[in-house]
Design a protein around this motif. Structure first.
Motif, PDB file in Angstrom:
ATOM      1  N   GLU A 123     -11.042  37.333  30.406  1.00 16.58           N
ATOM      2  CA  GLU A 123     -11.192  38.705  30.918  1.00 16.58           C
ATOM      3  C   GLU A 123     -10.273  39.593  30.091  1.00 16.58           C
ATOM      4  OE1 GLU A 123     -13.047  39.972  33.325  1.00 16.58           O
ATOM      5  OE2 GLU A 123     -13.711  38.300  34.578  1.00 16.58           O
ATOM      6  N   CYS A 124     -10.785  40.724  29.585  1.00 17.75           N
ATOM      7  CA  CYS A 124      -9.952  41.564  28.728  1.00 17.75           C
ATOM      8  C   CYS A 124     -10.329  43.030  28.881  1.00 17.75           C
ATOM      9  CB  CYS A 124     -10.072  41.120  27.268  1.00 17.75           C
ATOM     10  SG  CYS A 124     -11.740  40.758  26.738  1.00 17.75           S
ATOM     11  N   ASP A 125      -9.474  43.920  28.371  1.00 23.08           N
ATOM     12  CA  ASP A 125      -9.770  45.347  28.437  1.00 23.08           C
ATOM     13  C   ASP A 125     -10.348  45.856  27.120  1.00 23.08           C
ATOM     14  OD1 ASP A 125      -7.526  45.434  26.828  1.00 23.08           O
ATOM     15  OD2 ASP A 125      -6.210  46.292  28.361  1.00 23.08           O
ATOM     16  N   PHE A 126     -10.906  44.934  26.309  1.00 26.32           N
ATOM     17  CA  PHE A 126     -11.636  45.266  25.089  1.00 26.32           C
ATOM     18  C   PHE A 126     -12.851  44.334  25.040  1.00 26.32           C
ATOM     19  CE2 PHE A 126      -8.313  42.186  24.269  1.00 26.32           C
ATOM     20  CZ  PHE A 126      -8.964  41.178  23.573  1.00 26.32           C
ATOM     21  N   ASP A 127     -13.690  44.487  24.040  1.00 28.24           N
ATOM     22  CA  ASP A 127     -14.880  43.639  23.905  1.00 28.24           C
ATOM     23  C   ASP A 127     -14.445  42.314  23.285  1.00 28.24           C
ATOM     24  OD1 ASP A 127     -17.377  42.554  23.599  1.00 28.24           O
ATOM     25  OD2 ASP A 127     -18.256  44.282  22.579  1.00 28.24           O
ATOM     26  N   GLY A 128     -14.167  41.323  24.134  1.00 30.49           N
ATOM     27  CA  GLY A 128     -13.573  40.069  23.683  1.00 30.49           C
ATOM     28  C   GLY A 128     -14.590  39.057  23.195  1.00 30.49           C
ATOM     29  N   TYR A 129     -14.062  38.055  22.471  1.00 35.35           N
ATOM     30  CA  TYR A 129     -14.901  36.986  21.916  1.00 35.35           C
ATOM     31  C   TYR A 129     -14.129  35.679  22.016  1.00 35.35           C
ATOM     32  CZ  TYR A 129     -19.139  36.044  19.130  1.00 35.35           C
ATOM     33  OH  TYR A 129     -20.389  35.657  18.709  1.00 35.35           O
ATOM     34  N   LEU A 130     -14.811  34.611  22.440  1.00 33.86           N
ATOM     35  CA  LEU A 130     -14.212  33.287  22.588  1.00 33.86           C
ATOM     36  C   LEU A 130     -14.845  32.309  21.612  1.00 33.86           C
ATOM     37  CD1 LEU A 130     -13.883  32.373  26.394  1.00 33.86           C
ATOM     38  CD2 LEU A 130     -12.054  32.416  24.695  1.00 33.86           C
ATOM     39  N   HIS A 131     -14.002  31.466  20.988  1.00 31.58           N
ATOM     40  CA  HIS A 131     -14.501  30.354  20.170  1.00 31.58           C
ATOM     41  C   HIS A 131     -13.777  29.076  20.615  1.00 31.58           C
ATOM     42  CE1 HIS A 131     -16.721  32.823  17.288  1.00 31.58           C
ATOM     43  NE2 HIS A 131     -15.689  33.640  17.254  1.00 31.58           N
ATOM     44  N   LEU A 132     -14.513  27.969  20.646  1.00 33.60           N
ATOM     45  CA  LEU A 132     -13.945  26.651  20.933  1.00 33.60           C
ATOM     46  C   LEU A 132     -14.127  25.784  19.695  1.00 33.60           C
ATOM     47  CD1 LEU A 132     -12.686  24.575  22.889  1.00 33.60           C
ATOM     48  CD2 LEU A 132     -15.021  24.038  23.655  1.00 33.60           C
ATOM     49  N   VAL A 133     -13.020  25.221  19.190  1.00 34.27           N
ATOM     50  CA  VAL A 133     -13.017  24.471  17.934  1.00 34.27           C
ATOM     51  C   VAL A 133     -12.656  23.016  18.225  1.00 34.27           C
ATOM     52  CG1 VAL A 133     -12.055  24.364  15.598  1.00 34.27           C
ATOM     53  CG2 VAL A 133     -12.250  26.577  16.771  1.00 34.27           C
ATOM     54  N   ASP A 134     -13.442  22.077  17.671  1.00 34.42           N
ATOM     55  CA  ASP A 134     -13.185  20.666  17.948  1.00 34.42           C
ATOM     56  C   ASP A 134     -12.135  20.102  16.987  1.00 34.42           C
ATOM     57  OD1 ASP A 134     -14.392  20.017  15.536  1.00 34.42           O
ATOM     58  OD2 ASP A 134     -16.198  19.167  16.423  1.00 34.42           O
ATOM     59  N   PRO A 135     -11.731  18.820  17.140  1.00 38.70           N
ATOM     60  CA  PRO A 135     -10.662  18.266  16.284  1.00 38.70           C
ATOM     61  C   PRO A 135     -11.002  18.238  14.808  1.00 38.70           C
ATOM     62  CG  PRO A 135     -10.949  16.925  18.259  1.00 38.70           C
ATOM     63  CD  PRO A 135     -12.088  17.892  18.241  1.00 38.70           C
ATOM     64  N   ARG A 136     -12.299  18.314  14.453  1.00 42.41           N
ATOM     65  CA  ARG A 136     -12.683  18.333  13.037  1.00 42.41           C
ATOM     66  C   ARG A 136     -12.512  19.710  12.419  1.00 42.41           C
ATOM     67  NH1 ARG A 136     -18.757  16.759  13.643  1.00 42.41           N
ATOM     68  NH2 ARG A 136     -18.489  18.472  15.105  1.00 42.41           N
ATOM     69  N   GLY A 137     -12.240  20.723  13.264  1.00 41.32           N
ATOM     70  CA  GLY A 137     -12.189  22.087  12.768  1.00 41.32           C
ATOM     71  C   GLY A 137     -13.532  22.778  12.781  1.00 41.32           C
ATOM     72  N   VAL A 138     -14.488  22.260  13.544  1.00 40.97           N
ATOM     73  CA  VAL A 138     -15.829  22.827  13.636  1.00 40.97           C
ATOM     74  C   VAL A 138     -15.953  23.604  14.945  1.00 40.97           C
ATOM     75  CG1 VAL A 138     -18.304  22.298  13.788  1.00 40.97           C
ATOM     76  CG2 VAL A 138     -16.821  20.990  12.241  1.00 40.97           C
ATOM     77  N   ILE A 139     -16.500  24.811  14.870  1.00 46.92           N
ATOM     78  CA  ILE A 139     -16.733  25.602  16.078  1.00 46.92           C
ATOM     79  C   ILE A 139     -17.899  24.991  16.842  1.00 46.92           C
ATOM     80  CG2 ILE A 139     -17.409  27.863  16.970  1.00 46.92           C
ATOM     81  CD1 ILE A 139     -16.031  29.122  14.562  1.00 46.92           C
ATOM     82  N   ILE A 140     -17.662  24.542  18.065  1.00 43.68           N
ATOM     83  CA  ILE A 140     -18.715  23.882  18.848  1.00 43.68           C
ATOM     84  C   ILE A 140     -19.246  24.769  19.963  1.00 43.68           C
ATOM     85  CG2 ILE A 140     -17.938  21.542  18.330  1.00 43.68           C
ATOM     86  CD1 ILE A 140     -16.526  21.497  21.047  1.00 43.68           C
ATOM     87  N   ALA A 141     -18.588  25.865  20.257  1.00 46.21           N
ATOM     88  CA  ALA A 141     -19.097  26.783  21.280  1.00 46.21           C
ATOM     89  C   ALA A 141     -18.466  28.148  21.075  1.00 46.21           C
ATOM     90  CB  ALA A 141     -18.796  26.272  22.690  1.00 46.21           C
ATOM     91  N   SER A 142     -19.241  29.197  21.348  1.00 45.82           N
ATOM     92  CA  SER A 142     -18.770  30.576  21.230  1.00 45.82           C
ATOM     93  C   SER A 142     -19.439  31.418  22.301  1.00 45.82           C
ATOM     94  CB  SER A 142     -19.102  31.162  19.845  1.00 45.82           C
ATOM     95  OG  SER A 142     -18.517  30.414  18.808  1.00 45.82           O
ATOM     96  N   ASN A 143     -18.766  32.490  22.702  1.00 43.01           N
ATOM     97  CA  ASN A 143     -19.390  33.417  23.633  1.00 43.01           C
ATOM     98  C   ASN A 143     -18.777  34.799  23.461  1.00 43.01           C
ATOM     99  OD1 ASN A 143     -19.319  34.654  26.774  1.00 43.01           O
ATOM    100  ND2 ASN A 143     -21.274  33.825  26.071  1.00 43.01           N
ATOM    101  N   ASP A 144     -19.644  35.795  23.527  1.00 46.77           N
ATOM    102  CA  ASP A 144     -19.219  37.191  23.442  1.00 46.77           C
ATOM    103  C   ASP A 144     -19.242  37.812  24.837  1.00 46.77           C
ATOM    104  OD1 ASP A 144     -18.843  39.866  22.911  1.00 46.77           O
ATOM    105  OD2 ASP A 144     -20.850  40.160  22.120  1.00 46.77           O
ATOM    106  N   ASP A 145     -20.424  38.055  25.350  1.00 53.09           N
ATOM    107  CA  ASP A 145     -20.563  38.729  26.648  1.00 53.09           C
ATOM    108  C   ASP A 145     -21.039  37.744  27.712  1.00 53.09           C
ATOM    109  OD1 ASP A 145     -19.946  41.024  25.277  1.00 53.09           O
ATOM    110  OD2 ASP A 145     -22.039  41.612  25.004  1.00 53.09           O
ATOM    111  N   HIS A 146     -20.306  37.670  28.808  1.00 52.30           N
ATOM    112  CA  HIS A 146     -20.715  36.883  29.971  1.00 52.30           C
ATOM    113  C   HIS A 146     -20.816  37.849  31.152  1.00 52.30           C
ATOM    114  CE1 HIS A 146     -21.228  33.320  32.470  1.00 52.30           C
ATOM    115  NE2 HIS A 146     -20.354  33.831  33.323  1.00 52.30           N
ATOM    116  N   GLY A 147     -21.957  38.504  31.233  1.00 48.61           N
ATOM    117  CA  GLY A 147     -22.151  39.493  32.292  1.00 48.61           C
ATOM    118  C   GLY A 147     -21.856  40.899  31.824  1.00 48.61           C
TER     119      GLY A 147
END
Length: 651
Positions: free
Chosen positions: A326-350
């Motif tokens: 939750e943020c007061d700007f347009d936030g972005y989330l990334h999840l990175v696995d142990p190999r350094g590969v992005i396995i999930a991302s999300n911008d807007d949830h609602g």
């Protein structure tokens, strides 16, 4: 043939003969008047493409240059001219067609290597001839950009607006000095012998210049990964004093907002260390200027204009997790696995100020969460939390029991299993079958994006199959395939990474035996080469990978201006975890003329190396900790074949 005649600034000698040979010149106020004729057929660099072929005419000049030396080469002609600059290794380091118009071309850059450099004068279209004037000037003696003695200027972020009335100075040699172009200027104190990297992101088609204290242009950039992005990388400063960073636009009268970042990704902007976050913990933070946590390349937020906070996630495998921002700007989330590969991302949830990732970790090792923003330059407060989805919630199985663990599988493998009481593999987005009254077994399979996967199940009950992407979304599902006792999924994967296969039943509380198998169409095990989408493959230090470079390999290259970063060059990508200060050696054995790139965690080029059929080696000392990328490509798009790649500690 090419000809030089006496002129006011400098003069070399008149050259006579049949086909033109390479002519040595000196940097300085060198002015050459020449003529492109049908006899100009010298071709020293056939690997550089069609303009080295018999349908184009060429004059070639050579000069001695030092790594880091600033060079400006300008060509004016009475035909549609084309200018190329080639370094001592035969690599194309700069080219230009139209500068101010079709009859002028200019290359303006810092030389990457010391040695003999080559200027190629040719034309845009085959068969063109005519007279031309060539000038070549150089500033400073230069030195190897990677030398540790070069200090860098880092750590400033400037938010600005190009508005009516902005008339910052720019030398008259550039058409953007015209009053019709708006210009902002920002002073920069620089020391001779230092380097600086400038990154400009704007909501308009921007243009960037760096001027020395005497008004000479040190660097210029129009498009870098898009019209709204300009970058000058590792420009060596040859004077001490106040330099000017000039922000302007490609088109006349353009206004808009921009973010200017001053840093040096080649030597590494200061990397913000990760905090630690555990399941059940909530952290309140602030995204601000200077936040530069590592983020793997391949996503927009690796650019200098984005601020990033990083968190190391302490969480067990095979439990459902919710990562909430939750943020007061347009936030972005990334999840990175142990190999350094992005396995999930999300911008807007609602809404734009809420981002969320629901996932289940399937790999052992440290995962990372990166908090950033949708747009460049955004800052503000945020709240980050990691939780295990509550007991009895959809997708959780029976209250209080949690989820049963997934079992690893490989392509070509088959397993015998049974649905029994207590089987409660995590499932989200599966309709009624996510409830606690359905039994579920889970399997995990690591596979590349673009691969077509066939999953078959035979059972003594009415079974149901789900295929879940690394992001947690259900990609495909099937109940009956020919009969109620068979299920099949055939799907082309949209992501690289660990995919989950969930076995359940059509009716609730169903138990029974099943046989599950995995294959590709035709039963062939896929090549380890990444899919056409360009997903990277993991490679450990000390490990060896083998594959085949094909025309469909399109691993992302962040430096599109580089010759081998262009779309026609196939590329395979690998990712490995490296530590700051670690010295490594990368070796490529190839049946073709191979070429290697080494990129750091923010996508900056650390090292590169050309090759002939056989061995190519690149050595480097890593400046940052985190996931590094290796790109394997070829010096000729038509020359492809098998290869093996290894990463090891440098001897």
């Amino acid at each position: 043939m090419m000809r030089q005649t006496p002129v006011a600034m400098t003069l070399a000698m008149a050259l006579l003969g049949s086909a033109a040979a390479m002519v040595p010149i000196s940097l300085g106020n060198t002015l050459i008047e020449g003529q492109l004729t049908p006899s100009d057929t010298e071709s020293l660099f056939p690997h550089l493409g069609e303009r080295m072929g018999p349908s184009f005419f060429r004059d070639i000049y050579s000069f001695q240059g030092n790594g880091g030396q600033m060079v400006i080469v300008t060509l004016s002609a009475d035909f549609d001219c084309y200018l190329m600059l080639v370094d001592s290794g035969g690599n194309l380091i700069g080219q230009n067609d139209d500068w101010t118009d079709i009859s002028t071309s200019q290359v303006n850059l810092a030389l990457p290597h010391t040695g003999t450099q080559h200027i190629i004068v040719t034309s845009f279209s085959p068969g063109q001839t005519g007279r031309y004037t060539l000038t070549a000037t150089g500033g400073g003696s230069g030195q190897t950009p990677s030398a540790p003695s070069l200090p860098s200027i880092t750590g400033r972020v400037i938010e600005g607006d190009l508005t009516r009335g902005d008339t910052a100075p720019l030398p008259n040699t550039f058409n953007r000095a015209d009053p019709a172009y708006l210009r902002d200027a920002h002073p920069l104190q620089g020391q001779a012998g230092s380097t600086v990297t400038l990154d400009l992101a704007a909501d308009f088609d921007c243009y960037l210049f760096l001027l020395a204290p005497d008004g000479q242009v040190v660097g210029a950039s129009d498009d870098f990964q898009g019209a709204n992005h300009s970058r000058i990388v590792d420009a060596p400063l040859t004077q001490t004093g106040t330099h000017l960073v000039v922000v302007t636009s490609y088109g006349q009268g353009t206004t808009g907002h921009y973010t200017l970042t001053i840093g040096n990704p080649q030597q590494g902007m200061p990397v913000t260390p990760d905090q630690v976050i555990s399941v059940g913990q909530t952290i309140r933070g602030q995204l601000q200027a200077g936040d530069s946590a590592v983020l793997p390349s391949g996503v927009e937020q690796v650019a200098l204009g984005f601020h990033r906070d990083g968190f190391q996630l302490n969480a067990p495998t095979n439990i459902p997790l919710t990562i909430d921002l939750e943020c007061d700007f347009d936030g972005y989330l990334h999840l990175v696995d142990p190999r350094g590969v992005i396995i999930a991302s999300n911008d807007d949830h609602g809404d734009t100020r809420h981002a969320q990732i629901q996932t289940q970790l399937t790999q052992l090792g440290p995962h990372r969460i990166v908090v950033t923003s949708y747009g460049q330059g955004m800052m503000g407060n945020y709240t980050l939390s990691v939780s295990q989805s509550g007991s009895g919630q959809p997708g959780q199985g029976p209250p209080g029991q949690g989820s049963s663990p997934d079992m690893p599988l490989a392509i070509g493998q088959s397993v015998q299993g049974s649905l029994v009481t207590g089987d409660s593999a995590f499932l989200r987005g599966g309709g009624a079958r996510i409830g606690g009254d359905y039994l579920r077994d889970g399997y995990v399979l690591d596979a590349p994006e673009g691969m077509t996967l066939v999953i078959d199940m035979e059972s003594d009950f009415d079974g149901y199959l789900f295929l879940v992407e690394p992001s947690g979304n259900v990609l495909a599902q099937n109940d009956d395939h020919g009969s109620t006792l068979r299920s099949r999924i055939e799907a082309t994967l949209r992501q690289s990474g660990p995919h989950r296969i969930v076995v359940t039943s059509f009716a609730a509380q169903t138990q029974g035996n099943y046989r599950l198998s995995f294959s590709t169409p035709g039963g062939q095990t896929p090549s380890p080469t990444p899919a056409p989408s360009g997903g990277d493959l993991p490679l450990a230090i000390g490990g060896v990978a083998s594959g085949q470079l094909t025309a469909s390999d399109t691993a992302h290259h962040p430096i599109s201006q580089h010759q081998f970063g262009q779309p026609q060059y196939p590329r395979v990508g690998y990712v490995f975890q490296g530590s700051a200060g670690q010295s490594i050696q990368i070796t490529l054995h190839a049946s073709f003329g191979g070429y290697l790139f080494l990129l750091d965690p923010v996508g900056a080029l650390l090292a590169e190396g050309p090759g002939e059929p056989g061995d190519v080696q690149v050595t480097a000392t890593l400046s940052q900790s985190g996931p590094h990328r290796i790109l394997v490509t070829t010096t000729d798009p038509a020359d492809l074949g098998e290869y093996s790649l290894s990463v090891s500690p440098a001897p």
